[in-house]
Design a protein around this motif. Sequence first.
Motif, mmCIF file in Angstrom:
data_model
loop_
_atom_site.group_PDB
_atom_site.id
_atom_site.type_symbol
_atom_site.label_atom_id
_atom_site.label_comp_id
_atom_site.label_asym_id
_atom_site.label_seq_id
_atom_site.Cartn_x
_atom_site.Cartn_y
_atom_site.Cartn_z
ATOM 1 N N GLU A 1 39.590 35.720 49.874
ATOM 2 C CA GLU A 1 40.595 36.515 49.145
ATOM 3 C C GLU A 1 40.147 36.751 47.708
ATOM 4 O O GLU A 1 40.339 37.848 47.167
ATOM 5 C CB GLU A 1 41.957 35.825 49.176
ATOM 6 C CG GLU A 1 43.070 36.609 48.520
ATOM 7 C CD GLU A 1 43.367 37.957 49.171
ATOM 8 O OE1 GLU A 1 43.850 38.865 48.457
ATOM 9 O OE2 GLU A 1 43.133 38.112 50.387
ATOM 10 N N MET A 2 39.547 35.747 47.091
ATOM 11 C CA MET A 2 39.025 35.932 45.737
ATOM 12 C C MET A 2 37.977 37.044 45.739
ATOM 13 O O MET A 2 37.952 37.881 44.836
ATOM 14 C CB MET A 2 38.429 34.621 45.217
ATOM 15 C CG MET A 2 39.464 33.569 44.886
ATOM 16 S SD MET A 2 38.755 31.918 44.573
ATOM 17 C CE MET A 2 37.670 32.246 43.190
ATOM 18 N N GLY A 3 37.142 37.055 46.760
ATOM 19 C CA GLY A 3 36.119 38.098 46.874
ATOM 20 C C GLY A 3 36.733 39.480 47.073
ATOM 21 O O GLY A 3 36.305 40.454 46.442
ATOM 22 N N ARG A 4 37.738 39.557 47.944
ATOM 23 C CA ARG A 4 38.410 40.841 48.182
ATOM 24 C C ARG A 4 39.021 41.389 46.891
ATOM 25 O O ARG A 4 39.007 42.586 46.645
ATOM 26 C CB ARG A 4 39.492 40.704 49.254
ATOM 27 C CG ARG A 4 38.946 40.609 50.667
ATOM 28 C CD ARG A 4 40.038 40.686 51.706
ATOM 29 N NE ARG A 4 40.865 39.494 51.767
ATOM 30 C CZ ARG A 4 40.601 38.413 52.497
ATOM 31 N NH1 ARG A 4 39.501 38.349 53.222
ATOM 32 N NH2 ARG A 4 41.424 37.385 52.506
ATOM 33 N N GLN A 5 39.557 40.481 46.085
ATOM 34 C CA GLN A 5 40.188 40.896 44.827
ATOM 35 C C GLN A 5 39.198 40.942 43.658
ATOM 36 O O GLN A 5 39.576 41.281 42.544
ATOM 37 C CB GLN A 5 41.343 39.946 44.486
ATOM 38 C CG GLN A 5 42.492 40.031 45.460
ATOM 39 C CD GLN A 5 43.709 39.278 44.965
ATOM 40 O OE1 GLN A 5 43.892 39.040 43.768
ATOM 41 N NE2 GLN A 5 44.574 38.886 45.895
ATOM 42 N N GLN A 6 37.974 40.567 43.939
ATOM 43 C CA GLN A 6 36.919 40.517 42.919
ATOM 44 C C GLN A 6 37.331 39.668 41.717
ATOM 45 O O GLN A 6 37.166 40.061 40.557
ATOM 46 C CB GLN A 6 36.524 41.933 42.490
ATOM 47 C CG GLN A 6 35.969 42.747 43.638
ATOM 48 C CD GLN A 6 35.547 44.144 43.219
ATOM 49 O OE1 GLN A 6 35.920 44.644 42.156
ATOM 50 N NE2 GLN A 6 34.754 44.779 44.057
ATOM 51 N N LYS A 7 37.900 38.501 42.037
ATOM 52 C CA LYS A 7 38.314 37.568 40.984
ATOM 53 C C LYS A 7 37.382 36.364 40.979
ATOM 54 O O LYS A 7 37.085 35.789 42.024
ATOM 55 C CB LYS A 7 39.749 37.114 41.191
ATOM 56 C CG LYS A 7 40.750 38.226 40.947
ATOM 57 C CD LYS A 7 42.133 37.703 40.748
ATOM 58 C CE LYS A 7 43.070 38.836 40.384
ATOM 59 N NZ LYS A 7 44.440 38.387 40.273
ATOM 60 N N SER A 8 36.955 35.992 39.809
ATOM 61 C CA SER A 8 36.066 34.835 39.671
ATOM 62 C C SER A 8 36.862 33.539 39.746
ATOM 63 O O SER A 8 38.082 33.523 39.551
ATOM 64 C CB SER A 8 35.336 34.898 38.327
ATOM 65 O OG SER A 8 36.257 34.660 37.269
ATOM 66 N N GLY A 9 36.143 32.470 39.995
ATOM 67 C CA GLY A 9 36.763 31.151 39.999
ATOM 68 C C GLY A 9 37.378 30.828 38.649
ATOM 69 O O GLY A 9 38.453 30.239 38.571
#
Length: 79
Positions: free
Chosen positions: A18-26
């Motif tokens: 989901e982080m990848g889909r939203q292009q959000k970093s850790g």
Amino acid sequence: MTHDVTLSQAVAAEIRAEMGRQQKSGRAVAEAMGVSHIYLSRRLTGKVSLTLADLEKVAAALGVPASTFLPSPATAAAA
């Protein structure tokens, strides 16, 4: 040889996806959660188990229901 995936590993994989889909970093997700990026990283890599509180915070940070990260009954039954 089979590779058994634990529920915690499956949930962490879904969070990373989901982080990848939203292009959000850790770092961005950790900041939104109010924790350090190391805290989040240790949970997403399986070094420390995710808690329900962690799951709720990650879900809120990503703007999705916590159930998003849980395997479907069909997936769980196949495991």
